[in-house]
Design an enzyme around this catalytic site. Structure first.
Site, PDB file in Angstrom:
ATOM      1  N   ARG A  83      -0.839   6.460  -0.609  1.00 45.60           N
ATOM      2  CA  ARG A  83      -0.947   5.420  -1.644  1.00 45.60           C
ATOM      3  C   ARG A  83      -0.853   6.446  -3.105  1.00 45.60           C
ATOM      4  O   ARG A  83      -1.515   7.242  -3.464  1.00 45.60           O
ATOM      5  CB  ARG A  83      -2.426   4.773  -1.515  1.00 45.60           C
ATOM      6  CG  ARG A  83      -2.426   3.902  -2.833  1.00 45.60           C
ATOM      7  CD  ARG A  83      -3.459   2.771  -2.617  1.00 45.60           C
ATOM      8  NE  ARG A  83      -3.412   1.821  -3.704  1.00 45.60           N
ATOM      9  CZ  ARG A  83      -4.168   0.918  -4.029  1.00 45.60           C
ATOM     10  NH1 ARG A  83      -5.398   0.807  -3.118  1.00 45.60           N
ATOM     11  NH2 ARG A  83      -4.468   0.121  -5.180  1.00 45.60           N
ATOM     12  N   ARG A  92       1.467  -1.400  -2.300  1.00 44.14           N
ATOM     13  CA  ARG A  92       0.839  -0.073  -1.998  1.00 44.14           C
ATOM     14  C   ARG A  92       0.850  -0.063  -0.512  1.00 44.14           C
ATOM     15  O   ARG A  92       1.002  -1.108   0.392  1.00 44.14           O
ATOM     16  CB  ARG A  92      -0.785  -0.400  -2.254  1.00 44.14           C
ATOM     17  CG  ARG A  92      -1.644  -1.418  -1.848  1.00 44.14           C
ATOM     18  CD  ARG A  92      -1.362  -2.713  -2.405  1.00 44.14           C
ATOM     19  NE  ARG A  92      -1.555  -2.723  -3.798  1.00 44.14           N
ATOM     20  CZ  ARG A  92      -2.853  -3.246  -4.475  1.00 44.14           C
ATOM     21  NH1 ARG A  92      -3.713  -3.129  -3.777  1.00 44.14           N
ATOM     22  NH2 ARG A  92      -2.865  -2.854  -5.711  1.00 44.14           N
ATOM     23  N   ASP A  95      -4.393  -0.434   0.815  1.00 42.38           N
ATOM     24  CA  ASP A  95      -5.550  -0.697   0.291  1.00 42.38           C
ATOM     25  C   ASP A  95      -6.691  -0.859   1.056  1.00 42.38           C
ATOM     26  O   ASP A  95      -6.674  -1.560   2.043  1.00 42.38           O
ATOM     27  CB  ASP A  95      -5.307  -1.916  -0.660  1.00 42.38           C
ATOM     28  CG  ASP A  95      -6.455  -2.148  -1.608  1.00 42.38           C
ATOM     29  OD1 ASP A  95      -6.925  -1.402  -2.222  1.00 42.38           O
ATOM     30  OD2 ASP A  95      -6.381  -3.495  -1.848  1.00 42.38           O
ATOM     31  N   ASP A  97     -10.757  -1.948   0.458  1.00 43.70           N
ATOM     32  CA  ASP A  97     -11.838  -2.170  -0.432  1.00 43.70           C
ATOM     33  C   ASP A  97     -13.039  -2.816   0.238  1.00 43.70           C
ATOM     34  O   ASP A  97     -13.192  -3.364   1.454  1.00 43.70           O
ATOM     35  CB  ASP A  97     -11.357  -3.687  -1.209  1.00 43.70           C
ATOM     36  CG  ASP A  97     -10.050  -3.518  -2.227  1.00 43.70           C
ATOM     37  OD1 ASP A  97      -9.989  -2.178  -2.605  1.00 43.70           O
ATOM     38  OD2 ASP A  97      -9.382  -4.546  -2.201  1.00 43.70           O
TER      39      ASP A  97
HETATM   40  C1  X6L Z   1      -4.874 -13.974 -12.724  1.00 44.68           C
HETATM   41  C2  X6L Z   1      -5.011 -12.690 -12.957  1.00 44.68           C
HETATM   42  C3  X6L Z   1      -5.099 -14.319 -11.324  1.00 44.68           C
HETATM   43  C4  X6L Z   1      -5.187 -11.816 -11.806  1.00 44.68           C
HETATM   44  C5  X6L Z   1      -5.096 -13.491 -10.347  1.00 44.68           C
HETATM   45  C6  X6L Z   1      -5.606 -11.281  -8.319  1.00 44.68           C
HETATM   46  C7  X6L Z   1      -5.306  -9.531  -9.804  1.00 44.68           C
HETATM   47  C8  X6L Z   1      -5.583 -10.478  -7.147  1.00 44.68           C
HETATM   48  C9  X6L Z   1      -5.356  -8.907  -8.987  1.00 44.68           C
HETATM   49  C10 X6L Z   1      -5.295 -12.265 -10.774  1.00 44.68           C
HETATM   50  C11 X6L Z   1      -5.322 -10.995  -9.367  1.00 44.68           C
HETATM   51  C12 X6L Z   1      -5.617  -9.166  -7.626  1.00 44.68           C
HETATM   52  C13 X6L Z   1      -3.264  -8.071  -2.650  1.00 44.68           C
HETATM   53  C14 X6L Z   1      -2.724  -8.959  -3.502  1.00 44.68           C
HETATM   54  C15 X6L Z   1      -3.228  -7.396  -4.900  1.00 44.68           C
HETATM   55  C16 X6L Z   1      -3.421  -8.178  -1.483  1.00 44.68           C
HETATM   56  C17 X6L Z   1      -2.146 -10.112  -1.648  1.00 44.68           C
HETATM   57  C18 X6L Z   1      -5.563  -8.366  -6.295  1.00 44.68           C
HETATM   58  C19 X6L Z   1      -5.279  -6.940  -6.636  1.00 44.68           C
HETATM   59  N1  X6L Z   1      -3.523  -7.134  -3.845  1.00 44.68           N
HETATM   60  N2  X6L Z   1      -1.981 -10.157  -3.111  1.00 44.68           N
HETATM   61  N3  X6L Z   1      -2.537  -8.675  -4.843  1.00 44.68           N
HETATM   62  N4  X6L Z   1      -2.929  -9.250  -0.943  1.00 44.68           N
HETATM   63  N5  X6L Z   1      -1.658 -11.236  -1.108  1.00 44.68           N
HETATM   64  O1  X6L Z   1      -3.833  -7.270  -0.855  1.00 44.68           O
HETATM   65  O2  X6L Z   1      -6.218  -8.424  -5.567  1.00 44.68           O
HETATM   66  S1  X6L Z   1      -3.415  -6.526  -6.545  1.00 44.68           S
HETATM   67 MG    MG Z   2      -7.566  -4.811  -3.014  1.00 46.93          MG
HETATM   68 MG    MG Z   3      -8.474  -1.540  -3.693  1.00 43.92          MG
END
Ligand code: X6L
Ligand code: MG
Ligand code: MG
Length: 170
Positions: A83, A92, A95, A97
Site C-alpha cells: 500500500r 489501494r 485497506d 480498518d
Molecule cells: C462525502 C465526502 C461523502 C466523503 C463521502 C466516503 C470519504 C468514504 C471517504 C465521503 C467519503 C470514504 C473505499 C471506498 C474509500 C472502499 C468503496 C472512504 C475512504 N474506501 N469505496 N472509498 N470501498 N467502495 O473500501 O471510505 S476511501
Molecule cells: Mg477504509
Molecule cells: Mg484505512
C-alpha cells in the site's frame, strides 16, 4: 479474549489476491485468529469516485492484542502488501480498518473505534450485517440492521455480491 470486526478493501488488481493475502497474514499473527468471513462484495467507489471498483468484505477476529497493537498489525500488513498512500481516498492494494472492538468506544489520536464513518458506508454495513445483524454500534446506540434500514437504496445498490468467474484469475 477480544472480538473485533475488520473491514477489508482493495481496488488494485489482483484484488482478490490482496484480500486473501491480508487474511492469511492476520491468521499468521500469533495473537489473532480470523474466525468468520463475510462474502466478498464488488462496490462502487465512494469519497473519491474517479477510481476502479472495490472488493470489500468484513472479517471477525479473536485477538489478545489491544486495539493499538491490532492497529499496528493492520498497518504493517497494508505496508507489506504494497500500500502506497498517494491520493487521499485513492486506489489501494489493501485497506484494513478496525470497525469494532468488543463493544468499546475508543478515542485516541491514532485510533477511533467504532470506525467514525462506518454507519455511512454501505460497503461496510452490508458485509458486517451478514456476520452479525444485531451487533450494536455503541457510539450510535443502533444495530447494524437498524442503520441499514435507514441507508438509501442508491447507496445499497452500489454493493453487489462478487462471484469469482471460472477460468479467470479474478
Ligand atoms: C462525502 C465526502 C461523502 C466523503 C463521502 C466516503 C470519504 C468514504 C471517504 C465521503 C467519503 C470514504 C473505499 C471506498 C474509500 C472502499 C468503496 C472512504 C475512504 N474506501 N469505496 N472509498 N470501498 N467502495 O473500501 O471510505 S476511501
Ligand atoms: Mg477504509
Ligand atoms: Mg484505512
Amino acid at each position: 479474549m477480544n472480538t473485533a470486526y475488520l473491514a477489508l478493501g482493495s481496488n488494485i488488481e489482483p484484488r482478490i489476491d490482496y484480500l486473501e493475502q491480508a487474511i492469511n497474514r492476520l491468521n499468521t499473527e500469533d495473537n489473532i485468529e480470523v474466525v468468520r468471513k463475510s462474502s466478498i462484495y464488488e462496490t462502487e467507489p465512494v469519497g473519491y469516485t474517479n477510481q476502479e471498483q472495490f472488493l470489500n468484505m468484513v472479517v471477525e477476529v479473536k485477538t489478545s492484542k489491544q486495539p493499538l497493537e491490532l492497529l499496528e498489525t493492520c498497518q504493517h500488513i497494508e505496508k507489506t502488501l504494497g500500500r502506497i498512500r498517494e491520493i487521499k481516498w485513492g486506489p489501494r492494494t489493501v485497506d484494513l480498518d478496525i470497525l469494532l472492538y468488543n463493544q468499546e468506544s475508543i478515542k485516541m489520536e491514532q485510533l477511533e473505534v467504532p470506525h467514525p464513518r462506518m454507519h455511512e458506508r454501505a460497503f461496510v454495513l452490508i458485509p458486517l450485517a451478514e456476520l452479525h445483524n444485531r451487533i450494536v454500534i455503541p457510539t450510535r446506540n443502533k444495530s447494524v440492521s437498524e442503520i441499514l434500514e435507514a441507508t438509501s437504496s442508491q447507496d445499497k445498490e452500489g454493493v453487489v455480491k462478487w462471484v469469482q468467474k471460472l477460468g479467470e484469475d479474478e
